[in-house]
Motif scaffolding. Sequence first.
Motif, PDB file in Angstrom:
ATOM      1  N   ARG A 200     -13.731  10.198  24.181  1.00  0.00           N
ATOM      2  CA  ARG A 200     -15.169   9.627  24.361  1.00  0.00           C
ATOM      3  C   ARG A 200     -15.834   8.492  23.376  1.00  0.00           C
TER       4      ARG A 200
ATOM      5  N   GLY B 270     -17.687   1.204  28.471  1.00  0.00           N
ATOM      6  CA  GLY B 270     -18.348   2.088  29.366  1.00  0.00           C
ATOM      7  C   GLY B 270     -19.845   2.629  29.086  1.00  0.00           C
ATOM      8  N   GLY B 271     -20.002   3.068  27.883  1.00  0.00           N
ATOM      9  CA  GLY B 271     -21.326   3.554  27.463  1.00  0.00           C
ATOM     10  C   GLY B 271     -21.029   4.378  26.323  1.00  0.00           C
TER      11      GLY B 271
ATOM     12  N   ASP C 171     -21.689   8.041  24.431  1.00  0.00           N
ATOM     13  CA  ASP C 171     -21.710   9.487  24.479  1.00  0.00           C
ATOM     14  C   ASP C 171     -22.376  10.086  23.502  1.00  0.00           C
TER      15      ASP C 171
ATOM     16  N   ARG D 278     -25.360   7.229  33.517  1.00  0.00           N
ATOM     17  CA  ARG D 278     -23.979   7.293  34.010  1.00  0.00           C
ATOM     18  C   ARG D 278     -23.901   8.877  34.327  1.00  0.00           C
TER      19      ARG D 278
ATOM     20  N   SER E 269     -28.035   5.227  28.280  1.00  0.00           N
ATOM     21  CA  SER E 269     -26.723   4.812  28.846  1.00  0.00           C
ATOM     22  C   SER E 269     -26.168   6.025  29.295  1.00  0.00           C
TER      23      SER E 269
ATOM     24  N   LYS F  92     -21.117  -1.205  26.632  1.00  0.00           N
ATOM     25  CA  LYS F  92     -21.180  -0.917  28.145  1.00  0.00           C
ATOM     26  C   LYS F  92     -20.108  -1.705  28.799  1.00  0.00           C
ATOM     27  N   GLU F  93     -20.006  -3.123  28.483  1.00  0.00           N
ATOM     28  CA  GLU F  93     -19.048  -3.951  28.878  1.00  0.00           C
ATOM     29  C   GLU F  93     -17.647  -3.792  28.551  1.00  0.00           C
TER      30      GLU F  93
END
Length: 250
Positions: free
Chosen positions: A7, A80-81, A83, A130, A126, A76-77
């Motif tokens: 993650r 993904g983001g 955690d 998701r 974020s 993010k790009e």
Amino acid sequence: MERYAGRVALVTGANSGIGAATARALLQKGLKVVGLDKRIDMIKAQELKDAPGTLYPLQGDVSSEESILCAFKWIKENLGGVDVLINSAGVCGESLPTTGQTAEWKRILDVNVLGLSICTREAVQSMLDRGVDDGFIIHICSISSHIMPFDPLISMYFASKHAVKTLLEGLRKDLVARNSKIRCGQISPGLVKTEIFNTLQKHSTEALENMRLPMMESEDMADAVIYMLSQPPRVQVCDIILRPTGDLFC
């Protein structure tokens, strides 16, 4: 910690001190660690060849909202983001309430309070966007959030840490009201041998060591972060207070 392997963790202030030690500890647990700091020279040197995690040094200024938003956009790009967020960036300053400079007060509050709050907001959004329901926000706070200033020179620093403690409880209740299982907590250490004191005079690391005051190491704080993250989802450790053995200073 197995649930967080692979993650994404964002660690602010990762170039040195507690942030650097925490980044290394998370890498050893297999996380993708984004190390954010104004300087990234030392972050790059922290990559552990035998660690299962991956390090992503990222330049950014926690005192600038634009810089923070750019960092989250990059994450993010590319990943993904976020955690897990470790708000480790922090500054200290010596400035009397009666004669202090507004610019110095603003510097402390911009990093310790506003920057922390913006990072927290963006990380939580974020996670919510998701559908991440097991994320974690951890503030590296201070014993200063629990006690009154022992010296008026560092009143604003103490005030900023009291604000962090209050904001954490507000965040916890906000997440509960949203029926979110995202957890949050803070680490509240006493004296730790870090670079945060380097810009000070009366309370510099050298001055504190000359007073023969016991101090902890950054790795001790990183261990506390891992402990907090390692608890089962039913357990939320809200605050861990650590003091060096033999401490009488604060």
